[in-house]
Design a protein around this motif. Structure first.
Motif, mmCIF file in Angstrom:
data_model
loop_
_atom_site.group_PDB
_atom_site.id
_atom_site.type_symbol
_atom_site.label_atom_id
_atom_site.label_comp_id
_atom_site.label_asym_id
_atom_site.label_seq_id
_atom_site.Cartn_x
_atom_site.Cartn_y
_atom_site.Cartn_z
ATOM 1 N N GLY A 120 0.792 -1.220 0.051
ATOM 2 C CA GLY A 120 0.062 0.126 0.038
ATOM 3 C C GLY A 120 0.749 1.255 -0.096
ATOM 4 N N LEU A 121 1.944 1.230 -0.597
ATOM 5 C CA LEU A 121 2.864 2.424 -0.558
ATOM 6 C C LEU A 121 2.892 3.097 -1.967
ATOM 7 C CD1 LEU A 121 6.225 1.388 1.379
ATOM 8 C CD2 LEU A 121 4.002 2.851 2.222
ATOM 9 N N VAL A 122 2.830 4.190 -2.141
ATOM 10 C CA VAL A 122 2.737 5.060 -3.170
ATOM 11 C C VAL A 122 4.247 5.624 -3.757
ATOM 12 C CG1 VAL A 122 1.810 6.878 -4.742
ATOM 13 C CG2 VAL A 122 0.428 5.793 -2.968
ATOM 14 N N THR A 123 4.906 5.118 -4.663
ATOM 15 C CA THR A 123 6.009 5.584 -5.296
ATOM 16 C C THR A 123 5.868 6.108 -6.573
ATOM 17 O OG1 THR A 123 6.711 3.293 -6.211
ATOM 18 C CG2 THR A 123 7.145 3.712 -3.740
ATOM 19 N N ALA A 124 6.905 6.852 -7.079
ATOM 20 C CA ALA A 124 6.946 7.564 -7.963
ATOM 21 C C ALA A 124 8.514 7.141 -8.774
ATOM 22 C CB ALA A 124 6.955 8.992 -8.258
ATOM 23 N N GLY A 125 8.548 6.927 -10.018
ATOM 24 C CA GLY A 125 9.767 6.538 -10.852
ATOM 25 C C GLY A 125 10.148 5.208 -10.745
ATOM 26 N N LYS A 126 11.153 4.793 -11.373
ATOM 27 C CA LYS A 126 11.670 3.560 -11.691
ATOM 28 C C LYS A 126 12.670 3.108 -10.340
ATOM 29 C CE LYS A 126 11.364 2.917 -16.680
ATOM 30 N NZ LYS A 126 12.035 2.664 -17.891
ATOM 31 N N ARG A 127 12.819 1.834 -9.870
ATOM 32 C CA ARG A 127 13.819 1.488 -8.874
ATOM 33 C C ARG A 127 14.750 0.721 -9.465
ATOM 34 N NH1 ARG A 127 11.031 0.724 -3.157
ATOM 35 N NH2 ARG A 127 9.823 2.181 -3.275
ATOM 36 N N ARG A 128 16.116 0.886 -9.048
ATOM 37 C CA ARG A 128 17.100 0.179 -9.734
ATOM 38 C C ARG A 128 17.194 -1.258 -9.154
ATOM 39 N NH1 ARG A 128 21.979 4.020 -7.745
ATOM 40 N NH2 ARG A 128 20.761 4.154 -5.945
ATOM 41 N N THR A 129 16.700 -1.517 -7.820
ATOM 42 C CA THR A 129 16.620 -3.093 -7.505
ATOM 43 C C THR A 129 15.027 -3.184 -7.065
ATOM 44 O OG1 THR A 129 16.960 -2.147 -5.137
ATOM 45 C CG2 THR A 129 18.960 -2.635 -6.545
ATOM 46 N N PRO A 130 14.779 -4.523 -7.071
ATOM 47 C CA PRO A 130 13.094 -4.926 -6.833
ATOM 48 C C PRO A 130 13.158 -4.913 -5.218
ATOM 49 C CG PRO A 130 14.539 -6.773 -7.385
ATOM 50 C CD PRO A 130 15.594 -5.482 -7.562
ATOM 51 N N GLY A 131 11.947 -5.086 -4.952
ATOM 52 C CA GLY A 131 11.351 -5.091 -3.596
ATOM 53 C C GLY A 131 11.503 -3.956 -2.805
ATOM 54 N N LEU A 132 11.064 -4.083 -1.480
ATOM 55 C CA LEU A 132 11.076 -2.616 -0.693
ATOM 56 C C LEU A 132 12.463 -2.215 -0.315
ATOM 57 C CD1 LEU A 132 8.268 -3.995 1.827
ATOM 58 C CD2 LEU A 132 7.960 -2.350 -0.300
ATOM 59 N N ARG A 133 12.375 -1.033 0.150
ATOM 60 C CA ARG A 133 13.687 -0.673 0.681
ATOM 61 C C ARG A 133 13.542 -0.411 2.039
ATOM 62 N NH1 ARG A 133 12.704 5.003 -3.078
ATOM 63 N NH2 ARG A 133 13.854 4.032 -4.980
ATOM 64 N N ARG A 134 14.958 -0.570 2.903
ATOM 65 C CA ARG A 134 14.945 -0.625 4.211
ATOM 66 C C ARG A 134 14.023 0.287 5.061
ATOM 67 N NH1 ARG A 134 21.696 -1.506 4.669
ATOM 68 N NH2 ARG A 134 21.494 -3.858 4.276
ATOM 69 N N GLU A 135 14.121 1.661 4.505
ATOM 70 C CA GLU A 135 13.284 2.705 5.178
ATOM 71 C C GLU A 135 12.071 2.431 5.026
ATOM 72 O OE1 GLU A 135 15.024 4.379 1.162
ATOM 73 O OE2 GLU A 135 15.756 3.199 2.896
#
Length: 284
Positions: A33-48
């Motif tokens: 349920g998190l909203v993000t923008a743009g592409k990510r360099r790595t899959p999955g969630l970030r630690r933060e």
């Protein structure tokens, strides 16, 4: 958790690091349920993002995932487990890797028995078999167990029956010698899950019903049950002796299968056969 060597602790923390990384990598922001923008360099969630979902500090979660030697609590591990959408087995695994005793499963007692387990209990006939949970609640027994050990339709717990079922209690001779061993074994099981309300419920029920149990429980004796001999004095069949083996069900570690075999060198098998009206094979 029992004490461990420095090498074992290092290996455990390395496994914790890899476990948390892989659990985090399998989730996407959309999954939680998190909203993000743009592409990510790595899959999955970030630690933060995991820290945010768990309500813990980013630095603390980073240290946990790095496998650092930090103090953790059950409450915080549960929060991390919820954030990472861990299953019950994964949650228990997280506890072990973090150096804590695994939690007891669920908040309510699960009495469901699979058809396969029930069939196995019945198939052990003409020998007694019992399926129980960690609290010694009876989940399934076969008809031989009822006939040989004296369990009735109202019996729900091995320990409670030992103190309150007059027929079952009367078969254990000498009962006064066996009772302290039984109570010490139950205390050892209860000690593995301090604060578990179901253990407390069984103890409270028996304390109110049996002054003898209350006295033995107050001794705080602890014993570890293992493979042994169960001896009963049946009112019709006489003295019966069984070798007892307790097995843990692989896919349900909260299920214990107790299997009873007539002890070699005794007449138990013949006596049970006569009690159940089963023909006894004789040598030519």
């Amino acid at each position: 958790m029992p004490s461990e060597s420095p090498a074992a602790a290092t290996l455990r923390r390395e496994q914790l690091r890899d476990f948390l990384r892989t659990r985090r990598a399998r989730l996407t922001p959309d999954d939680v349920g998190l909203v993000t923008a743009g592409k990510r360099r790595t899959p999955g969630l970030r630690r933060e993002e995991v820290a945010l979902l768990a309500g813990v500090g980013v630095s603390w979660y980073t240290w946990l995932e790095q496998g650092r030697d930090i103090k953790v609590s059950a409450e915080v591990l549960d929060a991390v487990g919820r954030a990472l959408r861990l299953t019950e087995p994964e949650r228990a695994h997280l506890y072990v890797l973090a150096g804590l005793n695994p939690p007891t499963a669920g908040g309510t007692r699960d009495t469901e028995v699979s058809p396969e387990l029930r069939q196995l209990v019945d198939a052990w006939t003409p020998r007694p078999a019992i399926l129980r949970d960690p609290y010694w609640n009876l989940l399934a027994i076969n008809d031989v167990t009822r006939s040989v050990f004296g369990y009735g339709d109202t019996d729900r717990n091995c320990l409670v029956s030992f103190f309150t079922n007059a027929r079952y209690r009367g078969m254990h001779d000498p009962w006064a010698t066996t009772a302290p061993v039984i109570v010490a074994a139950f205390r050892a099981d209860a000690a593995r899950a301090p604060g578990d309300p179901e253990f407390s419920r069984v103890v409270d029920e028996l304390t109110a019903a049996s002054p003898e149990f209350a006295e033995l429980w107050a001794r705080h004796d602890v014993g570890v049950p293992g493979q042994g001999v169960k001896a009963v004095r049946h009112p019709e069949a006489g003295d019966l002796y069984f070798d007892t083996t307790t097995l843990i069900v692989a896919d349900r570690p909260d299920r214990y299968l107790e299997l009873y075999n007539p002890r070699p060198g005794t007449t138990t098998e013949q006596r049970v056969a006569q009690l159940l009206r089963i023909p006894v094979a004789t040598s030519a």
